[in-house]
Every structure is written in C-alpha cells, then in structure tokens.
Design an enzyme around this catalytic site. Sequence first.
Site, PDB file in Angstrom:
ATOM      1  N   TYR A 218       3.612  -0.695 -12.535  1.00  0.00           N
ATOM      2  CA  TYR A 218       3.805  -1.801 -11.591  1.00  0.00           C
ATOM      3  C   TYR A 218       2.965  -2.985 -12.066  1.00  0.00           C
ATOM      4  O   TYR A 218       1.809  -2.813 -12.463  1.00  0.00           O
ATOM      5  CB  TYR A 218       3.346  -1.328 -10.203  1.00  0.00           C
ATOM      6  CG  TYR A 218       3.973  -1.991  -9.017  1.00  0.00           C
ATOM      7  CD1 TYR A 218       5.342  -2.129  -8.893  1.00  0.00           C
ATOM      8  CD2 TYR A 218       3.176  -2.436  -7.971  1.00  0.00           C
ATOM      9  CE1 TYR A 218       5.910  -2.701  -7.761  1.00  0.00           C
ATOM     10  CE2 TYR A 218       3.732  -3.006  -6.829  1.00  0.00           C
ATOM     11  CZ  TYR A 218       5.098  -3.138  -6.737  1.00  0.00           C
ATOM     12  OH  TYR A 218       5.655  -3.703  -5.609  1.00  0.00           O
TER      13      TYR A 218
ATOM     14  N   ASP B 180       1.163   4.655   0.752  1.00  0.00           N
ATOM     15  CA  ASP B 180       2.322   5.455   1.130  1.00  0.00           C
ATOM     16  C   ASP B 180       3.299   5.570  -0.034  1.00  0.00           C
ATOM     17  O   ASP B 180       3.820   6.653  -0.321  1.00  0.00           O
ATOM     18  CB  ASP B 180       3.012   4.869   2.368  1.00  0.00           C
ATOM     19  CG  ASP B 180       3.356   3.384   2.264  1.00  0.00           C
ATOM     20  OD1 ASP B 180       2.815   2.685   1.359  1.00  0.00           O
ATOM     21  OD2 ASP B 180       4.151   2.901   3.082  1.00  0.00           O
TER      22      ASP B 180
ATOM     23  N   ASP C 270      12.357   5.665   1.236  1.00  0.00           N
ATOM     24  CA  ASP C 270      11.649   5.938   2.486  1.00  0.00           C
ATOM     25  C   ASP C 270      12.233   5.034   3.565  1.00  0.00           C
ATOM     26  O   ASP C 270      12.064   3.811   3.530  1.00  0.00           O
ATOM     27  CB  ASP C 270      10.160   5.676   2.307  1.00  0.00           C
ATOM     28  CG  ASP C 270       9.333   6.044   3.529  1.00  0.00           C
ATOM     29  OD1 ASP C 270       9.901   6.570   4.516  1.00  0.00           O
ATOM     30  OD2 ASP C 270       8.110   5.815   3.512  1.00  0.00           O
TER      31      ASP C 270
ATOM     32  N   THR D 280       9.811   2.061   9.018  1.00  0.00           N
ATOM     33  CA  THR D 280       9.660   0.686   9.482  1.00  0.00           C
ATOM     34  C   THR D 280      10.302  -0.267   8.482  1.00  0.00           C
ATOM     35  O   THR D 280      11.058  -1.162   8.842  1.00  0.00           O
ATOM     36  CB  THR D 280       8.173   0.337   9.668  1.00  0.00           C
ATOM     37  OG1 THR D 280       7.588   1.287  10.558  1.00  0.00           O
ATOM     38  CG2 THR D 280       7.995  -1.053  10.214  1.00  0.00           C
TER      39      THR D 280
END
Length: 192
Positions: free
Chosen positions: A36, A45, A66, A69
């Site tokens: 990254y 997470d 995932d 939210t």
Amino acid sequence: MSSVSFISEKTLNKLQDLMQLTVLSSATKVPFVNLYKTPTTLGADRIALVVGGVDEFPEKNTLIIDAGTCITFDFVNSKSEYLGGAISPGIKMRFDSLNHFTANLPLLQKDEVNSFIGRNTKESMNSGVVNGVVQEIDGVINQYKKKYMDLTVVLTGGDTKFLSKQLKSSIFAKKNFLLQGLNRILIFNIDK
C-alpha cells in the site's frame, strides 16, 4: 473494531504495564508484504482481514469484501502481497444519506428486492440501494477476475448474510473473518 477509533498513548501504556498486549497497527508483524502506498493509513480492520485471507487461502489471489458500515475491498495476490483495494459507503450509510441529504425521502432499513423496478418511493429507494450495492460488488469481483486468474472471494461483515443470497459471483461467506484474522495475528506475533 473500527480503524477510526483511537486510544490515548497514556491509556495504552497503562494497559501494557498490566498485561501482554499486542497493538495492531501498520508496524505490527503480519504474514504478508504491505505494498500500500500509504501503509500507516491502512486501517487495523483491513490489516486483520488481509491476514485472514493469507492464512485461510495461502498462495491464492484473494479479494476480501467487508460489507459493514463501509464496504471495503482488499486484494492480496498469490505471493502474499497486499496491493490495496477500495472503500465505498455501506448499505445503512446509503439509506442514511438519502434521508439526510434530501428534503422528503424517508429513512429506510434494508429489505430484499423483489423487483428491480420500484413501484413507489420506498421500493425505488430500496431497489436503488440494494441493487446498487449488489451490482457494485459483482462488478468489482468481475474486474478482479479479468486481471487475476483463480480468484478467491471472501464476503464478510455485518451484511454478509443479507448480501450473500443476492450476489451472482461465487464467494465464501464468512461473517467473522475479521476475528479469524485477529487471532492469526496474535499467533503470528507469539511465534516471533
């Protein structure tokens, strides 16, 4: 667990004095290479989910989705290299924004879509949000499949059960995949 929640350094030091504590961050030893561009901004997470992917599907191109939210897409290749992914609003956030940023749209909860053509405002909103999310996920999976052969796809998070019934793509639905990744991180760091 949320990557946007923080604990003060003073509290963390007190906890470390009381017990053996592993703090999950970009500095934590993990069984993958993090490519990254901004590794310190990668949420704990997402790190845990990637570890779960590497642990359960070693030497496989794995896309971990995932659905909570936010909907996060994280990709790790067959060499255990994390390349990155994507983040978009989750189902509840989309319903909340329709209600909050418009004058007359009600706040809805997710519901299965019987027809993609909504015959009233509530059906239209539900169709727009749910079909939008399903098409987005299927579309992202198809993008990865075009580039990476033998793609393994894992769907996890709070909306796993709801979405897994509606997706066209072949997936592994694992609601508690994050916990699996966290456990593997603990084991990996104890062994070091």
